[in-house]
Design an enzyme around this catalytic site. Structure first.
Site, mmCIF file in Angstrom:
data_model
loop_
_atom_site.group_PDB
_atom_site.id
_atom_site.type_symbol
_atom_site.label_atom_id
_atom_site.label_comp_id
_atom_site.label_asym_id
_atom_site.label_seq_id
_atom_site.Cartn_x
_atom_site.Cartn_y
_atom_site.Cartn_z
ATOM 1 N N GLU A 252 3.027 -10.448 -2.737
ATOM 2 C CA GLU A 252 2.130 -11.387 -1.544
ATOM 3 C C GLU A 252 1.093 -10.045 -0.776
ATOM 4 O O GLU A 252 1.423 -9.222 -0.342
ATOM 5 C CB GLU A 252 3.027 -11.728 -0.066
ATOM 6 C CG GLU A 252 2.267 -12.818 -0.025
ATOM 7 C CD GLU A 252 1.420 -12.175 1.994
ATOM 8 O OE1 GLU A 252 0.701 -12.164 1.787
ATOM 9 O OE2 GLU A 252 2.204 -12.020 2.542
ATOM 10 N N CYS A 286 -3.587 -10.143 6.089
ATOM 11 C CA CYS A 286 -4.345 -10.446 4.778
ATOM 12 C C CYS A 286 -5.137 -11.395 4.199
ATOM 13 O O CYS A 286 -5.754 -11.908 4.063
ATOM 14 C CB CYS A 286 -2.752 -10.789 3.906
ATOM 15 S SG CYS A 286 -1.985 -11.835 4.495
HETATM 16 P P1 NAD Z 1 -0.851 1.469 1.423
HETATM 17 O O1 NAD Z 1 -1.395 1.326 0.043
HETATM 18 O O2 NAD Z 1 -1.210 3.519 1.661
HETATM 19 O O3 NAD Z 1 0.138 0.720 2.259
HETATM 20 C C1 NAD Z 1 0.370 -0.340 2.213
HETATM 21 C C2 NAD Z 1 1.562 -1.060 2.037
HETATM 22 O O4 NAD Z 1 2.198 -0.428 0.686
HETATM 23 C C3 NAD Z 1 2.500 -0.015 3.132
HETATM 24 O O5 NAD Z 1 2.987 -0.877 3.787
HETATM 25 C C4 NAD Z 1 3.125 0.993 2.161
HETATM 26 O O6 NAD Z 1 4.332 1.362 2.577
HETATM 27 C C5 NAD Z 1 3.054 0.217 1.001
HETATM 28 N N1 NAD Z 1 3.503 1.054 -0.120
HETATM 29 C C6 NAD Z 1 2.314 2.042 -0.697
HETATM 30 N N2 NAD Z 1 2.569 2.167 -1.746
HETATM 31 C C7 NAD Z 1 3.544 2.118 -2.631
HETATM 32 C C8 NAD Z 1 4.195 1.706 -3.296
HETATM 33 N N3 NAD Z 1 3.686 2.965 -4.590
HETATM 34 N N4 NAD Z 1 5.124 1.830 -3.476
HETATM 35 C C9 NAD Z 1 5.677 0.595 -2.593
HETATM 36 N N5 NAD Z 1 4.968 0.290 -1.660
HETATM 37 C C10 NAD Z 1 4.629 1.280 -1.668
HETATM 38 O O7 NAD Z 1 -2.441 1.496 2.028
HETATM 39 P P2 NAD Z 1 -2.552 1.070 3.608
HETATM 40 O O8 NAD Z 1 -4.244 2.158 4.139
HETATM 41 O O9 NAD Z 1 -1.457 1.383 4.516
HETATM 42 O O10 NAD Z 1 -2.906 -0.641 3.752
HETATM 43 C C11 NAD Z 1 -4.343 -0.763 3.657
HETATM 44 C C12 NAD Z 1 -4.265 -1.823 2.092
HETATM 45 O O11 NAD Z 1 -2.753 -2.350 2.498
HETATM 46 C C13 NAD Z 1 -4.762 -2.981 2.426
HETATM 47 O O12 NAD Z 1 -5.650 -2.707 1.449
HETATM 48 C C14 NAD Z 1 -4.250 -3.851 1.965
HETATM 49 O O13 NAD Z 1 -4.572 -4.950 1.005
HETATM 50 C C15 NAD Z 1 -2.901 -4.074 2.054
HETATM 51 N N6 NAD Z 1 -2.151 -4.391 3.008
HETATM 52 C C16 NAD Z 1 -1.556 -5.406 2.888
HETATM 53 C C17 NAD Z 1 -0.605 -6.510 3.480
HETATM 54 C C18 NAD Z 1 -0.614 -7.827 3.621
HETATM 55 O O14 NAD Z 1 -0.114 -8.466 4.872
HETATM 56 N N7 NAD Z 1 -0.439 -8.010 2.082
HETATM 57 C C19 NAD Z 1 -0.298 -5.907 4.840
HETATM 58 C C20 NAD Z 1 -0.503 -4.207 4.634
HETATM 59 C C21 NAD Z 1 -1.659 -3.338 3.691
#
Ligand code: NAD
Length: 484
Positions: A252, A286
Site C-alpha cells: 500500500e 497517502c
Molecule cells: P521513509 O521512506 O524514510 O520512511 C517511510 C516508512 O517506510 C517508515 O515507516 C519506515 O520505517 C519505512 N521504511 C523506510 N525504508 C525502509 C526499508 N528499506 N524497508 C522497509 N521499510 C522501510 O520516508 P519518510 O520521510 O519517513 O516518509 C515519507 C515517505 O514515505 C513519503 O514519500 C510517503 O510516500 C511514504 N509514506 C507513505 C505512507 C502511506 O501511508 N502510504 C505512510 C508513511 C510514509
C-alpha cells in the site's frame, strides 16, 4: 498527561525492553524533545520472533473462526476503551491533533471487529461437479501463514490495525514492525490484542532499522506473507525481495490524489472540504488531496478562497493546545522534503506560492499550510507525492482535459471530484484511474470497504472482505466416490 510508556518488543509472549542491537531515541516532533528509547532487535531476537510466529501459527490456525473472532473482538473493545490514552501517545509521537488521533484509535477497533467477523463468514464455497462420480468440490480459504507487517508513522494505530485485523482473523500469526518514529502507539494496540486473549507467539512486535530488519524477516523461510505501507520506492524494493521467495506481498504505497472541481459544485462547501482534507494530518496521508484541477471559470475565485482558508489553519503543538488544527510534520526529513518541492518552483511559469511557503521558526518541525497556483505539469509538486501540507492548483477547460491531467501520473490510490452533475459524477467515477474514487467528499477509508491502489500506488486491498481474503490462500478439495 499520559506518561510515555517504556517501549518494548513482544516476542513469544514476553515483553522485552532491551534491544540486542541497541536503541534509538523517539522524538516529539512538536518540541524536538526525546520521549523515550526504542529498542532495536538483534538478529537473535528476530530469529526468536520468527520461531515464535511459526509456533503461534500452528496454534492459531487450528482454532475455529468463532474462537478467533471472540478473542479479537475483546481486543478491539479494550482498544476503544483505551482510546483517550492511546491518542495522547499518538499526538506525542507524531504530532496530529487529538481530534484526529482519538477517532483513529476508535475506528481501528471497528476495523478489527469487521475483519474478525469475516472469520465467521468466509467459509469458501461448493462448486457443482461435472461428473456424478464426484461427491464434492470445495473451495476453501486457508491462512497464508506467518506474516510480516511493516507499518508507517502517519496512522500508527490504524494502519497496523488493518493489517493485524486481516491477518489474525484469517488465522495467520504475525510479526509487526512498526515505524521507528511511532513505536509506542503501535505497542499499545498490540497490548490491547494480547489482553483480549491472543495465545503467546501469535502476535510478535519488533523494532529496528527498517531496511535490515525488513530484509531479514522477508528472507526467512518461516515468513509466508509481507504487507507493507510506505513509499513506492521502498515498496518496489521489498516486493522484489518477496518475489525471490515467491511470497505473497501486499504493497500500500504512495499517492498523489487529484481533485477535480467543476463549475456546478457547491463552491463554499467544496473549498472548505478541500482545505480541511488537504491539511488533515499535515498532508501526511497517502490519500491526501494534492493536485487540485479546477474549472477555468471558477479558478481565480477558488485559488483565492483556498488560500484565504489555508492561511487561517492554526498550526502548533496539538499536545498542549487543543484548538490547533494542524500539528508538526513527523520528523525533520519532511521539512527538507517540503523545501525541495518549493525550491523547484520559479514563481512564474512553474507556479506561484499564494500563501505559506516556509518552515516555521523555533523548535518543532512545523511548516506553513502552503498553496501553489499554476505549477507546471512537470514540476516536482505535480509529479511526485509531496506528503505534506502543500497544495497545487491548476485550471482545466473540459472535463476530458481534467481527467487527462488526473490520470497523467503512475500513482493511482485515491481520486476525488466535486460536481453538482449526476452525469459528471458517473463519468468521473468510471474514468478516473485509481483504486478509490470519492465524489463530493473525501472519505475513502472505512472498516467495511476495500482500501488500496493501482499502478505505482500498489495492489491488493486492506479492510473490507478483501482485507481478510488477502491473508488467505485458495484451495480446492474435491472428493470422488470410493467405488463406482
Ligand atoms: P521513509 O521512506 O524514510 O520512511 C517511510 C516508512 O517506510 C517508515 O515507516 C519506515 O520505517 C519505512 N521504511 C523506510 N525504508 C525502509 C526499508 N528499506 N524497508 C522497509 N521499510 C522501510 O520516508 P519518510 O520521510 O519517513 O516518509 C515519507 C515517505 O514515505 C513519503 O514519500 C510517503 O510516500 C511514504 N509514506 C507513505 C505512507 C502511506 O501511508 N502510504 C505512510 C508513511 C510514509
Amino acid at each position: 498527561m499520559t506518561a510515555y510508556p517504556t517501549v518494548k518488543m513482544l516476542i513469544g509472549g514476553e515483553w522485552i525492553a532491551d534491544g540486542g542491537a541497541g536503541a534509538m531515541p523517539v522524538i516529539n516532533p512538536a518540541t524536538e524533545e526525546i520521549l523515550g528509547q526504542c529498542p532495536k532487535a538483534s538478529t537473535e531476537q528476530l530469529d526468536a520472533a520468527l520461531a515464535a510466529a511459526d509456533e503461534g501459527f500452528a496454534v492459531w490456525s487450528n482454532m475455529t473462526g468463532i474462537e478467533r473472532y471472540n478473542i479479537l473482538r475483546r481486543g478491539a473493545q479494550i482498544l476503544r476503551e483505551r482510546a483517550p490514552e492511546i491518542a495522547r501517545v499518538i499526538t506525542a509521537e507524531m504530532g496530529k491533533p487529538n481530534a484526529q488521533a482519538q477517532p483513529e484509535v476508535v475506528v481501528s477497533g471497528d476495523v478489527i471487529d469487521f475483519l474478525a467477523e469475516e472469520a465467521k463468514r468466509q467459509g469458501g464455497r461448493l462448486v457443482p461437479p461435472r461428473s456424478a462420480n464426484l461427491l464434492s468440490q470445495m473451495v476453501t480459504h486457508e491462512p497464508v501463514g506467518p506474516s510480516v507487517l511493516l507499518t508507517p508513522w502517519n496512522f500508527p494505530v490504524n494502519l497496523a490495525a488493518r493489517k493485524l485485523g486481516g491477518a489474525l482473523a484469517a488465522g495467520c500469526s504475525v510479526i509487526l514492525k512498526p515505524a521507528e518514529d511511532t513505536p509506542a502507539s503501535a505497542q499499545l494496540l498490540v497490548e490491547c490484542l494480547v489482553e483480549g486473549g491472543l495465545p503467546d507467539g501469535v502476535i510478535n512486535c519488533v523494532y529496528g532499522d527498517p531496511g535490515p530488519v525488513s530484509e531479514y524477516l522477508i528472507a526467512s523461510p518461516i515468513t509466508r506473507k509481507i504487507s507493507f505501507t510506505g513509499s513506492t520506492a521502498v515498496g518496489k524494493h521489498l516486493g522484489a525481495l518477496a518475489a525471490q521467495g515467491m511470497k505473497r506481498f501486499t504493497p500500500e504505497l504512495g499517492g498523489h490524489a487529484p481533485v477535480i472541481v467543476g463549475e456546478s459544485a457547491d463552491f463554499d462547501r467544496t473549498v472548505a472540504a478541500c482545505v480541511a482534507g488537504k491539511f488533515r494530518n499535515a498532508g501526511q496521508v497517502c490519500v491526501s488531496p494534492t493536485r487540485f484541477v479546477v474549472a477555468r471559470g471558477i479558478f481565480d475565485k477558488f485559488v483565492a478562497e483556498f488560500a484565504n482558508l489555508s492561511a487561517k489553519v492554526s498550526v502548533g503543538d496539538a499536545g498542549v493546545d487543543p484548538s490547533v488544527g494542524m500539528g508538526p510534520l513527523a520528523h525533520d526529513r519532511r521539512i527538507t522534503a517540503m523545501q525541495a518541492v518549493l525550491d523547484d518552483l520559479d514563481g512564474g511559469p512553474n507556479g506561484e506560492i499564494v500563501t505559506g511557503g516556509s518552515a516555521i521558526e523555533g523548535s518543532g518541525y512545523f511548516f506553513q499550510p502552503t498553496v501553489v497556483a499554476n505549477p507546471s505539469p512537470t514540476s516536482r509538486l505535480m509529479t511526485q507525492e509531496p506528503f505534506g501540507p502543500i497544495a497545487g492548483i491548476v485550471p482545466y477547460d473540459t472535463v476530458e482535459d481534467a481527467v487527462q491531467i488526473a490520470n497523467s501520473l503512475r500513482y493511482g490510490l485515491a481520486a476525488y471530484a466535486f460536481t453538482g452533475s449526476l452525469d459528471e459524477s458517473h463519468y468521473l467515477g468510471r474514468k478516473l484511474r485509481a483504486g478509490m474514487v470519492a465524489i463530493n467528499h473525501f472519505a475513502v477509508s472505512s472498516p467495511e470497504t476495500p482500501f488500496g491502489g493501482v499502478g505505482d500506488s500498489g495492489f491488493g486491498s486492506e479492510s473490507g472482505v478483501e482485507g481478510y481474503l488477502g491473508y488467505t490462500e485458495t484451495k480446492l478439495i474435491t472428493v470422488a466416490k470410493s467405488a463406482p
